[in-house]
Design an enzyme around this catalytic site. Sequence first.
Site, PDB file in Angstrom:
ATOM      1  NE  ARG A  20      -0.647  -0.276   4.995  1.00  9.84           N
ATOM      2  CZ  ARG A  20      -0.787   0.894   5.957  1.00  9.84           C
ATOM      3  NH1 ARG A  20      -1.462   2.033   5.314  1.00  9.84           N
ATOM      4  NH2 ARG A  20      -0.052   0.880   6.897  1.00  9.84           N
ATOM      5  CB  ILE A  22       5.308   5.392  -0.115  1.00  7.74           C
ATOM      6  CG1 ILE A  22       4.864   6.886   0.343  1.00  7.74           C
ATOM      7  CG2 ILE A  22       6.802   5.600  -0.471  1.00  7.74           C
ATOM      8  CD1 ILE A  22       5.595   7.629   1.386  1.00  7.74           C
ATOM      9  NE  ARG A  42       3.576  -5.974   9.729  1.00  6.86           N
ATOM     10  CZ  ARG A  42       3.571  -5.412  10.654  1.00  6.86           C
ATOM     11  NH1 ARG A  42       3.908  -5.416  11.828  1.00  6.86           N
ATOM     12  NH2 ARG A  42       2.713  -4.202  10.572  1.00  6.86           N
ATOM     13  CG  ASP A  56       7.613  -9.606  11.465  1.00  7.66           C
ATOM     14  OD1 ASP A  56       8.064  -8.630  11.627  1.00  7.66           O
ATOM     15  OD2 ASP A  56       7.007 -10.340  12.832  1.00  7.66           O
ATOM     16  CE1 TYR A 148       7.903   6.483  10.782  1.00  8.90           C
ATOM     17  CE2 TYR A 148       7.689   8.833  10.711  1.00  8.90           C
ATOM     18  CZ  TYR A 148       7.731   7.803   9.879  1.00  8.90           C
ATOM     19  OH  TYR A 148       7.619   7.681   8.751  1.00  8.90           O
ATOM     20  CE  LYS A 152      10.521   6.070   8.626  1.00  6.55           C
ATOM     21  NZ  LYS A 152      10.474   5.120   7.414  1.00  6.55           N
TER      22      LYS A 152
END
Length: 242
Positions: A20, A22, A42, A56, A148, A152
């Site tokens: 799904r 990007i 997954r 995974d 997050y 990143k």
Amino acid sequence: MSEVNPEPAGRSVLVTGGNRGIGRAIAEAFVAQGDRVAVTTRSGGAPEGTLDVRCDITDPAAVDAAFAEIEAAHGPVEVLVANAGITADTLLLRMSEDDWASVIDTNLTGSFRLAKRAAKGMLRLRRGRIVFISSVVGLLGSAGQVNYAASKAGLVGMARSLARELGSRSITTNVVAPGFVETDMTAVLTEEQKATIKAQVPLGRYASPDEVASAVTWLAGDGAAYVTGAVIPVDGGLGMGH
């Protein structure tokens, strides 16, 4: 007279989290240019024309098994796009150990596992492309996204280290840092939230997933053979100077 054992068309490409948003747009872009594309998910739902592999990335054995399946079908992975990622947003004082660990393990350590396994084949081939999908949040920071943002930002340090380690074998390692993109994840925002975000973006709009995919396919192509250790922002100008 027919050719004996012709070389298969395109390159062996792996896109993680390609069912799904990007990741899906990236996988479809490689399929459109004739590459042999494997997608790990997954739960399934990979795009048409791709090899749908369950994996995974927090499980090292599952990563090894996925690469074995892909190599059997498409040959050694020549282009790795490490896109799979999760969020568990909350403010620092409410963030649990699991909120932190799960995001770091998926987004950062998962990408390490993928790059390590892909590099084995790329070193033998003496060529390869590794692209990590980071985020403008990793460069600018974001309240409520300490885990997050750290994951990143970590991808940038990892990519630049790998660029130095692997460059002598014609393997490039780069980062694409999207800003706000029209996906399922942003669709849940209110109109007021969307307007606030767009007001911060010089181009005044969200990106489409295809615009992120274009940067990835460029980095993976011949035209970017001398680009490594780079962070390519696809953020409408939001993160300028970072």
